[in-house]
Design a protein around this motif. Structure first.
Motif, PDB file in Angstrom:
ATOM      1  N   LYS A  21      31.549  96.203  60.344  1.00  0.00           N
ATOM      2  CA  LYS A  21      32.200  97.603  60.699  1.00  0.00           C
ATOM      3  C   LYS A  21      32.630  97.277  58.725  1.00  0.00           C
ATOM      4  CE  LYS A  21      32.601  97.224  65.405  1.00  0.00           C
ATOM      5  NZ  LYS A  21      33.770  96.312  66.473  1.00  0.00           N
ATOM      6  N   LYS A  73      36.616  91.163  57.914  1.00  0.00           N
ATOM      7  CA  LYS A  73      37.869  91.219  58.887  1.00  0.00           C
ATOM      8  C   LYS A  73      37.476  89.965  59.916  1.00  0.00           C
ATOM      9  CE  LYS A  73      40.301  92.973  55.781  1.00  0.00           C
ATOM     10  NZ  LYS A  73      40.955  94.309  56.564  1.00  0.00           N
ATOM     11  N   ASP A  74      35.925  89.672  59.911  1.00  0.00           N
ATOM     12  CA  ASP A  74      35.689  88.706  61.011  1.00  0.00           C
ATOM     13  C   ASP A  74      35.136  87.128  60.297  1.00  0.00           C
ATOM     14  OD1 ASP A  74      35.278  87.582  63.493  1.00  0.00           O
ATOM     15  OD2 ASP A  74      34.663  89.296  64.617  1.00  0.00           O
ATOM     16  N   GLN A  75      35.239  86.592  60.517  1.00  0.00           N
ATOM     17  CA  GLN A  75      34.427  85.789  59.746  1.00  0.00           C
ATOM     18  C   GLN A  75      33.403  85.206  60.926  1.00  0.00           C
ATOM     19  OE1 GLN A  75      36.433  83.857  57.605  1.00  0.00           O
ATOM     20  NE2 GLN A  75      34.799  81.506  57.727  1.00  0.00           N
ATOM     21  N   ARG A  92      31.287  82.585  71.107  1.00  0.00           N
ATOM     22  CA  ARG A  92      32.638  83.147  71.292  1.00  0.00           C
ATOM     23  C   ARG A  92      32.822  84.313  72.140  1.00  0.00           C
ATOM     24  NH1 ARG A  92      35.265  84.254  66.072  1.00  0.00           N
ATOM     25  NH2 ARG A  92      35.170  86.561  66.132  1.00  0.00           N
ATOM     26  N   HIS A  98      34.012  82.591  75.175  1.00  0.00           N
ATOM     27  CA  HIS A  98      35.164  83.121  74.621  1.00  0.00           C
ATOM     28  C   HIS A  98      36.023  84.016  74.945  1.00  0.00           C
ATOM     29  CE1 HIS A  98      38.470  80.668  73.501  1.00  0.00           C
ATOM     30  NE2 HIS A  98      38.918  81.487  73.264  1.00  0.00           N
ATOM     31  N   LYS A  99      35.113  85.273  74.701  1.00  0.00           N
ATOM     32  CA  LYS A  99      35.740  86.841  74.983  1.00  0.00           C
ATOM     33  C   LYS A  99      35.275  86.859  76.787  1.00  0.00           C
ATOM     34  CE  LYS A  99      34.055  90.736  72.574  1.00  0.00           C
ATOM     35  NZ  LYS A  99      33.614  91.496  71.849  1.00  0.00           N
ATOM     36  N   THR A 157      38.650  85.393  78.433  1.00  0.00           N
ATOM     37  CA  THR A 157      40.084  85.320  78.061  1.00  0.00           C
ATOM     38  C   THR A 157      39.889  87.162  79.245  1.00  0.00           C
ATOM     39  OG1 THR A 157      39.296  85.564  76.363  1.00  0.00           O
ATOM     40  CG2 THR A 157      40.381  83.643  76.473  1.00  0.00           C
ATOM     41  N   ARG A 158      39.385  87.725  78.217  1.00  0.00           N
ATOM     42  CA  ARG A 158      39.445  89.464  79.155  1.00  0.00           C
ATOM     43  C   ARG A 158      39.743  89.368  80.156  1.00  0.00           C
ATOM     44  NH1 ARG A 158      37.864  92.642  74.207  1.00  0.00           N
ATOM     45  NH2 ARG A 158      39.336  92.173  73.304  1.00  0.00           N
ATOM     46  N   PHE A 192      43.225  88.795  81.673  1.00  0.00           N
ATOM     47  CA  PHE A 192      43.696  90.053  81.173  1.00  0.00           C
ATOM     48  C   PHE A 192      43.453  90.883  82.159  1.00  0.00           C
ATOM     49  CE2 PHE A 192      43.881  88.392  76.731  1.00  0.00           C
ATOM     50  CZ  PHE A 192      44.857  88.312  76.325  1.00  0.00           C
ATOM     51  N   LYS A 207      44.890  90.277  85.405  1.00  0.00           N
ATOM     52  CA  LYS A 207      46.800  90.115  85.907  1.00  0.00           C
ATOM     53  C   LYS A 207      47.405  91.178  86.149  1.00  0.00           C
ATOM     54  CE  LYS A 207      48.409  88.936  82.613  1.00  0.00           C
ATOM     55  NZ  LYS A 207      48.366  87.970  81.381  1.00  0.00           N
ATOM     56  N   ARG A 208      46.600  92.393  85.549  1.00  0.00           N
ATOM     57  CA  ARG A 208      47.564  92.750  85.933  1.00  0.00           C
ATOM     58  C   ARG A 208      48.071  93.719  87.315  1.00  0.00           C
ATOM     59  NH1 ARG A 208      51.375  94.304  82.049  1.00  0.00           N
ATOM     60  NH2 ARG A 208      50.695  92.248  80.771  1.00  0.00           N
ATOM     61  N   ASN A 266      29.101  69.734  82.083  1.00  0.00           N
ATOM     62  CA  ASN A 266      30.166  69.140  81.406  1.00  0.00           C
ATOM     63  C   ASN A 266      29.683  67.869  80.545  1.00  0.00           C
ATOM     64  OD1 ASN A 266      33.011  69.499  82.987  1.00  0.00           O
ATOM     65  ND2 ASN A 266      32.391  67.908  84.599  1.00  0.00           N
ATOM     66  N   GLU A 300      27.491  68.381  76.106  1.00  0.00           N
ATOM     67  CA  GLU A 300      26.798  69.541  74.746  1.00  0.00           C
ATOM     68  C   GLU A 300      25.688  69.437  75.248  1.00  0.00           C
ATOM     69  OE1 GLU A 300      29.228  69.699  72.478  1.00  0.00           O
ATOM     70  OE2 GLU A 300      30.232  68.587  72.460  1.00  0.00           O
TER      71      GLU A 300
END
Lengths: 288, 472
Positions: free
Chosen positions: B18, B51-53, B253, B256-257, B260-261, B264, B267-268, B354, B356
């Protein structure tokens, strides 16, 4: 302010922070283009340290905003000093001031507490504002930050828009706990700090742990570098290398052998699985 | 210059990075500050545009091809105008000078002269890996690519084939085989270094080959190659070896996303069912009148998942990705059970738990018994599953079938899938082929599709992400 990339390097080195070309360019651009610098990378490679060193190099104050889940505007920006307001109201109660007068009074500059963000914007001379671990904050806070970062101004309902008296150098750090919105990324200069090369790490160890002799330093850095090539849950980073070096110096170790490494490897590796994995191959991993 | 940078940005976008207008403007501003010396030029561009590794690899590659004087060769005046953009060679990522014990004796007669007489190609390959001289590595790769002779369009179309040819010429696999035999004898640290060099060598090979193709076929080829870099939209089965590694990173990744998403979002939201006891307790403060109702906290539901992966040839890669994804977000599920099959299912939950992910998958291939005939047979597999593992399913589970539904013209036995479907909450089928391939030849997607709640096309990362969101 920094005049050239070389100057960034020199000044940071003077502050005991060794920086590579890539990072120096990013820092230089962030300062000169007055853009926030977003630093990402594994934990312990010196992201926060870079901000601290930059503040010292620029000979200015470092204002730090540590992010966490649930951090909101009142903690980051400003808060009315509720207790003081109450006191004033009570004090006014004894005199014969009118309510109008009191009201005008208690919403004045005397009664608010500036939090890091506002402090940074109102500072007399440009400061370094470090927003640490921004990935830990909520998404709402991130969008709130956007306003501050794009125009260096903030709207506060009671006070109106506060413009920065001097534009701070903003440094954001992140451990990639979550992804940021494109809007935030677009506004930043991006820097990814990775684990250092052998030569650089050696230089860092020698600089930060003066007590370590050259041979030992080379061996311990070589060992750490080999560890990073393995697939581990958490690879050791520079801060762990430094801790380890300090420990070895403290123990009066002259040279590495299997026993010493096994006894102290828990400083480098934080997971039992990793330790077990390394323990099996320790002989082969040690440099001659 | 501005034009070049704009064109560069357009190419980057095609490769899936992007790039916004403000970033281009910024990069131009940055360039005016740091000048055009190649190193600074690269650093400034990277800092302002990437902006993104995970995009950096793509950026590096395109930068290497695009700002290469040879590429602009036919526009000589461009070169004259920007003499500073000379090529200093790519960044030296290997710690090259390090001497490895055991080399330099006997056959170290030097590289490149003895090919044929004293040393074979495999020998020199091993030699290069052991010494890790960057220049020699590049030299060897260059020679390999040169052995292809005239580069044509078919090399662009089927790069994997070209890579195979080069590898045969260099006796690459032979070299790797012999190096691996030594693995047990040498020190771990040396072995790790060798492995790193092997990966680097592979990367160099692709770099060199693509560069040669681009120089030969011009900027259209550059575009084709760079579009292939867009991992988000690239078909899984088209990935090259370095891209597979990159893809694995991307998937972790993504995992992970997703993980975590979820927290979020959940919770609300605090409305829905009323928590009666808490409401009454709270109403005590207002004299027994419930003024504000208290709602139940909402906990994200954690589904149970049973994954059924086809491990036969074409689907294998995708199945492995899916396993990786599922197991990286294991903690999001109450329970994951996984089975693999070619013509009979076998449970692999134990291998993956559990561990690799790489170790797990290796164990699966070594130990699991999932293939009798080596030909996919979905019907047979469903029958066997119902016989052996039907108790793995219950009303809370989501059954995830991953496969192309290519049955080798065997009996379909869809009624068994139906039977399984009745036991579970949902049946979701992920098919790594594009829908216009479904029901062609031996694919019987629609036969099975009838008994699934959802069937997704899942050819690339973007579609995988969408499907994963649905499942969780």
């Amino acid at each position: 302010m920094f005049g050239s990339i070389q100057e960034v390097k020199d000044k940071l080195t003077a502050q005991n922070y060794l920086i590579n070309d890539n990072s120096a360019t990013a820092v230089y651009l962030a300062v000169r283009l007055q853009k926030p610098l977003l630093i990402e990378g594994p934990a312990g490679v010196g992201k926060t340290e870079l901000a601290k060193a930059a503040a010292r190099a620029l000979d200015t104050e470092l204002i730090r905003l540590q992010c966490y889940e649930g951090l909101d505007e009142s903690k980051a920006l400003f808060e009315w000093n509720y207790q003081k307001q109450l006191l004033r109201i009570q004090a006014n109660h004894l005199t014969d001031r009118t309510w109008e007068e009191t009201k005008a009074n208690i919403f004045s500059a005397e009664f608010y507490l500036a939090r890091p963000l506002l402090k940074a914007l109102q500072a007399e001379k440009p400061v370094v504002l470090l927003v640490d671990e921004i990935d830990k904050s909520d998404e709402e806070f991130e969008s709130f930050l956007l306003e501050a970062l794009s125009d260096y101004q903030i709207s506060i309902p009671e006070l109106g828009t506060v413009k920065a008296t001097s534009i701070p150098v903003v440094i954001l750090t992140s451990n990639n706990f979550r992804d940021f919105s494109d809007a935030l990324k677009r506004r930043c200069i991006h820097l990814y700090i990775d684990y250092p090369s052998f030569a650089r790490e050696l230089a860092i160890v020698r600089l930060k742990v003066p007590g370590v002799n050259k041979v030992l330093a080379e061996k311990l850095v070589a060992f750490v570098q080999s560890l990073r090539k393995m697939v581990l849950k958490k690879s050791p980073s520079i801060s762990e290398t430094l801790d380890w070096a300090r420990t070895l110096v403290l123990l009066g170790v002259e040279t590495l052998d299997e026993e010493i490494v096994m006894n102290t490897v828990n400083i480098l590796l934080k997971y039992q699985q990793d330790i077990n994995k390394v323990a099996d191959r320790i002989g082969g991993l040690l440099p001659e | 210059m501005d034009e070049k940078i704009l064109e560069f940005a357009v190419l980057l976008r095609k490769a899936g990075v992007k790039v916004s207008h403000s970033e281009i403007a910024e990069s131009l501003g940055a360039l005016s500050l740091v000048g055009l010396e190649r190193e600074n030029f690269y650093n400034a561009m990277a800092a302002t545009i990437v902006k993104d590794q995970s995009d950096l690899e793509t950026f590096d590659k395109l930068f290497y091809y695009y700002f290469d004087p040879e590429f602009f060769g036919h526009r000589a005046e461009a070169l004259k105008r920007w003499p500073n953009l000379y090529l200093t060679g790519s960044k030296d990522r290997c710690s090259g000078t390090e001497q490895t014990p055991g080399t330099g004796q006997g056959r170290a007669t030097g590289f490149g002269q003895g090919e044929g007489l004293a040393t074979t190609a495999a020998d020199s390959f091993i030699q290069v890996i052991k010494t890790g001289d960057y220049g020699e590595m590049a030299e060897m790769v260059k020679r390999g690519v040169a052995s292809l002779g005239q580069i044509g369009e078919e090399d662009l179309r089927d790069m994997k084939k070209a890579v195979r040819q080069v590898k045969v010429f260099l006796e690459w696999n032979m070299g790797i085989y012999r190096i691996e035999q030594e693995a047990g004898v040498v020190d771990e640290s040396i072995w790790l270094t060798w492995q790193e060099r092997l990966t680097e060598m592979e990367r160099l090979l692709y770099l060199e080959l693509e560069k040669t193709i681009i120089n030969e076929l011009g900027s259209e080829a550059l575009e084709t190659i760079i579009i292939r870099e867009n991992l988000n939209e690239l078909d899984f089965y088209r990935l090259s070896a370095p891209q597979v590694a990159e893809m694995k990173k991307k998937i972790s990744r993504l995992a992970h996303k997703l993980a975590t998403r979820l927290s979020f979002r959940h919770k609300r939201a605090k409305h829905g069912t009323i928590d009666l006891s808490k409401t009454i307790r709270k109403s005590m403060a207002t004299g027994g009148i419930p003024i504000k109702p208290v709602f139940h906290d909402r906990y994200p539901t954690r589904p149970e998942i049973v994954v059924l992966c086809d491990l036969s040839g074409s689907v294998r890669m995708f199945s492995e990705f899916m396993l990786q994804l599922v197991y990286s977000i294991q903690n999001r599920f109450i329970h994951v059970r996984s089975f693999v099959f070619v013509d009979t299912p076998d449970e692999i939950t134990e291998y993956m738990h559990n561990r690799e992910i790489e170790d797990g998958i290796r164990d699966v291939y070594n130990k699991a018994r999932f293939s009798k005939t080596a030909f996919s047979d979905y019907g047979r597999m469903f029958i066997d599953f119902c016989e052996k593992y039907l108790d793995a399913l219950n009303k809370k589970t989501t059954l995830l079938v991953i496969g192309d539904a290519r049955n080798n013209y065997q009996k379909e036995h869809a009624e068994y899938l139906q039977k399984m479907g009745r036991e579970v909450k949902r049946v979701i089928w992920l098919n790594p082929e594009s829908p216009d391939m479904w029901d062609r030849e031996d694919s019987i997607m629609s036969v099975y599709g009838r008994f699934c709640h959802q069937v997704y096309e899942c050819r690339n990362l973007e579609q995988l992400e969408r499907a994963a969101r649905q499942i969780i």
